[in-house]
Scaffold this active site. Sequence first.
Site, PDB file in Angstrom:
ATOM      1  N   HIS A  78       0.825  -1.211   0.000  1.00 55.77           N
ATOM      2  CA  HIS A  78       0.000   0.000   0.000  1.00 55.77           C
ATOM      3  C   HIS A  78       0.861   1.264   0.000  1.00 55.77           C
ATOM      4  O   HIS A  78       2.068   1.200   0.232  1.00 55.77           O
ATOM      5  CB  HIS A  78      -0.911   0.026   1.232  1.00 55.77           C
ATOM      6  CG  HIS A  78      -0.156   0.176   2.522  1.00 55.77           C
ATOM      7  ND1 HIS A  78       0.611  -0.834   3.044  1.00 55.77           N
ATOM      8  CD2 HIS A  78      -0.029   1.217   3.374  1.00 55.77           C
ATOM      9  CE1 HIS A  78       1.174  -0.426   4.171  1.00 55.77           C
ATOM     10  NE2 HIS A  78       0.803   0.831   4.393  1.00 55.77           N
TER      11      HIS A  78
ATOM     12  N   HIS B 182       4.693   0.110   0.096  1.00 51.45           N
ATOM     13  CA  HIS B 182       5.472  -0.647   1.072  1.00 51.45           C
ATOM     14  C   HIS B 182       4.648  -1.771   1.682  1.00 51.45           C
ATOM     15  O   HIS B 182       3.414  -1.795   1.579  1.00 51.45           O
ATOM     16  CB  HIS B 182       6.058   0.271   2.146  1.00 51.45           C
ATOM     17  CG  HIS B 182       5.042   1.010   2.939  1.00 51.45           C
ATOM     18  ND1 HIS B 182       4.358   2.098   2.469  1.00 51.45           N
ATOM     19  CD2 HIS B 182       4.584   0.813   4.205  1.00 51.45           C
ATOM     20  CE1 HIS B 182       3.534   2.533   3.384  1.00 51.45           C
ATOM     21  NE2 HIS B 182       3.643   1.771   4.464  1.00 51.45           N
TER      22      HIS B 182
ATOM     23  N   ARG C 110       4.918   5.959  14.095  1.00 52.22           N
ATOM     24  CA  ARG C 110       4.783   6.461  12.721  1.00 52.22           C
ATOM     25  C   ARG C 110       4.061   7.797  12.663  1.00 52.22           C
ATOM     26  O   ARG C 110       3.013   7.968  13.298  1.00 52.22           O
ATOM     27  CB  ARG C 110       4.005   5.442  11.868  1.00 52.22           C
ATOM     28  CG  ARG C 110       4.063   5.744  10.372  1.00 52.22           C
ATOM     29  CD  ARG C 110       3.186   4.817   9.564  1.00 52.22           C
ATOM     30  NE  ARG C 110       1.815   5.306   9.508  1.00 52.22           N
ATOM     31  CZ  ARG C 110       0.812   4.665   8.921  1.00 52.22           C
ATOM     32  NH1 ARG C 110       1.021   3.500   8.329  1.00 52.22           N
ATOM     33  NH2 ARG C 110      -0.389   5.180   8.902  1.00 52.22           N
TER      34      ARG C 110
ATOM     35  N   ASP D  81       0.614   4.881   2.089  1.00 50.51           N
ATOM     36  CA  ASP D  81      -0.128   5.297   3.283  1.00 50.51           C
ATOM     37  C   ASP D  81      -1.225   6.326   2.986  1.00 50.51           C
ATOM     38  O   ASP D  81      -0.998   7.324   2.299  1.00 50.51           O
ATOM     39  CB  ASP D  81       0.828   5.883   4.331  1.00 50.51           C
ATOM     40  CG  ASP D  81       1.580   4.778   5.064  1.00 50.51           C
ATOM     41  OD1 ASP D  81       1.064   3.649   5.154  1.00 50.51           O
ATOM     42  OD2 ASP D  81       2.701   5.055   5.535  1.00 50.51           O
TER      43      ASP D  81
HETATM   44  C1  SIN Z   1       3.205   0.694   7.711  1.00 48.48           C
HETATM   45  O1  SIN Z   1       2.570   0.164   6.802  1.00 48.48           O
HETATM   46  O2  SIN Z   1       3.272   1.903   7.824  1.00 48.48           O
HETATM   47  C2  SIN Z   1       3.946  -0.177   8.723  1.00 48.48           C
HETATM   48  C3  SIN Z   1       5.141  -0.797   8.108  1.00 48.48           C
HETATM   49  C4  SIN Z   1       5.851  -1.711   9.051  1.00 48.48           C
HETATM   50  O3  SIN Z   1       5.371  -1.969  10.176  1.00 48.48           O
HETATM   51  O4  SIN Z   1       6.903  -2.230   8.689  1.00 48.48           O
END
Ligand code: SIN
Length: 307
Positions: free
Chosen positions: A128, A283, A298, A130
Amino acid sequence: MTATLAPSGQAATATAATAAAPSPSVLEIRPFDAPLGAEVLGLDLSQPLSTADFSRIHRAHLDHHVLVFRDQRITPRQHVDFSRRFGPLQIHVLKNFQLQNHPEILIVSNIKENGEPIGLGDAGHFWHSDLSYKDKPSLGSLLHAQELPAEGGDTLFANQHTAWDTLPLALKTAVQGLRAEHTYLAKYEELRSRSPWRPKLTQEQVDEVKPVVHPVVRTHPENGRKALFVSEHFTTRILDIPEDESKALLGELFEHSARPELIYRHQWQPHDMVFWDNRSVTHLAAGTPDHLRRKLYRTTIEGDAPF
Ligand code: SIN
């Protein structure tokens, strides 16, 4: 390849500097031997960022799409302050996983305390970008390692400029000008059925994440390059074509956009801060064995409406 960036105009800046103005650092941007990503050396994110350093980081972010700052011993406040230099921050719809006193920080974690999850444990389990389900998806995200497992827990990043550049011509022609629907709810119930991290959403939360429509191929507002902008997690259908064609086309795009030759795999080190560009990469969290603890903080920066 190593590119060393000595701060330009250092002497002039030093002469003109006032006591309050932070001085530039000697930054080194070290690109990874990978389709994207670079390590930034020589910058302490607990210190105020000088204008010159901000410009270099900004440039490197546009050039490399994923930046890794090692060994950053920073507070949540410093994490938020650094993130805010790039734009206003977004607040995640799952308010229960906000860090106390820092609503801009989403806790990403598989840890339970007193039987209750402390963070979103299955964040990123599908490819995805974000908050692509918002009218203004995230410009970028900053993920700071707090507690890492002894094995697993990697994050994969896929270069969506290269995904577009290498898309077969027939597919390029087929998707150019098309628009797709993105929704936070696309995989929500599926995830909820197999994980303890997804509370039942209130009507207010559902209203906050109404489906949105974005171009399948977006133009990066700062570097001008095209990028594929669909994802397995949030993109549900392509508009104005029959459902079966939409499904088949999305299947091909999802497969192409996550090809191994597009990917940098980040193996976390203690106190890493990773800053990626959601306009040019997707990612995926590779997953952590259940018995090992993983916790990261995050922030997400608001971007532009894709065009
Ligand atoms: C995310 O998708 O922002 C999390 C990525 C992760 O936990 O590695």
